[in-house]
Design a protein around this motif. Structure first.
Motif, short mmCIF file in Angstrom:
data_model
loop_
_atom_site.label_atom_id
_atom_site.label_comp_id
_atom_site.label_asym_id
_atom_site.label_seq_id
_atom_site.Cartn_x
_atom_site.Cartn_y
_atom_site.Cartn_z
N GLN A 124 33.89 -13.41 27.39
CA GLN A 124 33.93 -14.50 28.38
C GLN A 124 35.00 -15.55 28.07
O GLN A 124 35.78 -15.90 28.96
CB GLN A 124 32.56 -15.13 28.52
CG GLN A 124 31.55 -14.21 29.16
CD GLN A 124 30.15 -14.79 29.15
OE1 GLN A 124 29.88 -15.79 28.50
NE2 GLN A 124 29.25 -14.14 29.86
N PRO A 125 35.08 -16.09 26.85
CA PRO A 125 36.14 -17.08 26.59
C PRO A 125 37.53 -16.48 26.71
O PRO A 125 38.46 -17.13 27.15
CB PRO A 125 35.87 -17.55 25.16
CG PRO A 125 34.48 -17.15 24.85
CD PRO A 125 34.18 -15.97 25.71
N ALA A 126 37.68 -15.20 26.34
CA ALA A 126 38.98 -14.54 26.45
C ALA A 126 39.41 -14.45 27.91
O ALA A 126 40.57 -14.70 28.25
CB ALA A 126 38.92 -13.15 25.82
N ALA A 130 31.28 -9.11 16.08
CA ALA A 130 31.24 -10.20 17.06
C ALA A 130 32.18 -9.92 18.23
O ALA A 130 31.84 -10.20 19.39
CB ALA A 130 31.59 -11.52 16.40
N SER A 131 33.35 -9.36 17.95
CA SER A 131 34.33 -9.13 19.01
C SER A 131 33.88 -8.05 19.99
O SER A 131 34.45 -7.91 21.07
CB SER A 131 35.69 -8.75 18.43
OG SER A 131 35.65 -7.47 17.85
N ARG A 132 32.86 -7.27 19.63
CA ARG A 132 32.34 -6.23 20.53
C ARG A 132 31.18 -6.74 21.38
O ARG A 132 30.59 -5.97 22.14
CB ARG A 132 31.89 -5.03 19.71
CG ARG A 132 33.05 -4.32 19.05
CD ARG A 132 32.58 -3.15 18.25
NE ARG A 132 33.71 -2.47 17.65
CZ ARG A 132 33.63 -1.69 16.60
NH1 ARG A 132 32.46 -1.50 16.02
NH2 ARG A 132 34.70 -1.12 16.12
N ALA A 133 30.84 -8.01 21.26
CA ALA A 133 29.73 -8.58 22.01
C ALA A 133 30.23 -9.13 23.35
O ALA A 133 31.36 -9.61 23.46
CB ALA A 133 29.08 -9.70 21.20
N ALA A 134 29.38 -9.04 24.35
CA ALA A 134 29.77 -9.49 25.69
C ALA A 134 30.15 -10.97 25.71
O ALA A 134 31.07 -11.36 26.42
CB ALA A 134 28.63 -9.22 26.67
N LEU A 168 35.07 -10.05 -0.07
CA LEU A 168 34.88 -11.14 0.87
C LEU A 168 35.66 -10.90 2.16
O LEU A 168 35.14 -11.06 3.27
CB LEU A 168 35.31 -12.47 0.24
CG LEU A 168 35.21 -13.70 1.12
CD1 LEU A 168 33.76 -13.97 1.48
CD2 LEU A 168 35.82 -14.90 0.41
N GLN A 169 36.91 -10.45 2.02
CA GLN A 169 37.73 -10.17 3.19
C GLN A 169 37.15 -9.03 4.02
O GLN A 169 37.10 -9.10 5.25
CB GLN A 169 39.16 -9.84 2.77
CG GLN A 169 39.90 -11.03 2.21
CD GLN A 169 41.21 -10.65 1.55
OE1 GLN A 169 41.35 -9.55 1.01
NE2 GLN A 169 42.18 -11.56 1.58
N ARG A 170 36.68 -7.98 3.36
CA ARG A 170 36.10 -6.83 4.06
C ARG A 170 34.85 -7.27 4.84
O ARG A 170 34.65 -6.88 5.99
CB ARG A 170 35.75 -5.74 3.07
CG ARG A 170 35.34 -4.44 3.72
CD ARG A 170 35.09 -3.30 2.72
NE ARG A 170 36.14 -3.17 1.75
CZ ARG A 170 36.01 -3.44 0.44
NH1 ARG A 170 34.85 -3.83 -0.04
NH2 ARG A 170 37.01 -3.32 -0.40
N SER A 171 34.03 -8.10 4.21
CA SER A 171 32.83 -8.60 4.89
C SER A 171 33.19 -9.43 6.12
O SER A 171 32.58 -9.28 7.18
CB SER A 171 31.97 -9.43 3.93
OG SER A 171 31.45 -8.62 2.91
N ALA A 172 34.19 -10.29 5.98
CA ALA A 172 34.61 -11.13 7.11
C ALA A 172 35.14 -10.27 8.25
O ALA A 172 34.84 -10.51 9.42
CB ALA A 172 35.68 -12.12 6.65
N ILE A 173 35.91 -9.23 7.91
CA ILE A 173 36.45 -8.34 8.94
C ILE A 173 35.31 -7.64 9.68
O ILE A 173 35.32 -7.54 10.91
CB ILE A 173 37.41 -7.31 8.31
CG1 ILE A 173 38.70 -8.00 7.89
CG2 ILE A 173 37.70 -6.15 9.27
CD1 ILE A 173 39.59 -7.16 7.00
N ARG A 174 34.31 -7.16 8.96
CA ARG A 174 33.19 -6.47 9.60
C ARG A 174 32.40 -7.40 10.51
O ARG A 174 31.99 -7.02 11.61
CB ARG A 174 32.27 -5.86 8.54
CG ARG A 174 32.91 -4.67 7.88
CD ARG A 174 32.03 -4.09 6.81
NE ARG A 174 32.67 -2.92 6.23
CZ ARG A 174 32.32 -2.40 5.08
NH1 ARG A 174 31.33 -2.92 4.37
NH2 ARG A 174 32.94 -1.33 4.62
N ILE A 175 32.18 -8.63 10.07
CA ILE A 175 31.45 -9.60 10.89
C ILE A 175 32.23 -9.91 12.17
O ILE A 175 31.68 -9.91 13.27
CB ILE A 175 31.17 -10.89 10.09
CG1 ILE A 175 30.16 -10.60 8.99
CG2 ILE A 175 30.70 -12.02 11.00
CD1 ILE A 175 30.07 -11.68 7.94
#
Length: 96
Positions: free
Chosen positions: A56-58, A48-52, A37-44
């Motif tokens: 923007q919020p950052a 997401a963090s590589r998306a444009a 479960l943790q590995r799946s969450a990390i991958r998701i």
């Protein structure tokens, strides 16, 4: 995703929600281990963090260290998943 102007996708993203759903066999027949479960969450979250829209919020909150480039340029030497070839197209033959 929530944009600074509701309904206007051209304005900056101010927040987003990631929801993961799935269909699994009966709950008692399929147990998910915590590590899986943790590995799946990390991958998701990594994807997401590589998306444009993540950048923007950052930027609006002046968070340093987040730089998003082309998603596909982050991968090297990928095998093509589709192959194609050009050939001459002939007219269909008539049945007599």
């Amino acid at each position: 995703m929530q944009h600074s102007t509701a309904g206007d996708a051209t304005t900056p993203v101010t927040s987003c929600t990631v929801t993961l759903t799935g269909n699994y066999p009966a709950a008692n027949a399929y147990t998910v281990r915590l590590g899986d479960l943790q590995r799946s969450a990390i991958r998701i979250l990594t994807t997401a963090s590589r998306a444009a829209w993540f950048q923007q919020p950052a930027q609006s909150r002046k968070v340093r260290g987040i730089s998003v480039g082309s998603y596909t340029k982050g991968f090297k030497d990928l095998d093509p998943t589709v192959a194609s070839a050009k050939s001459r197209a002939d007219q269909p033959r008539r049945k007599h």
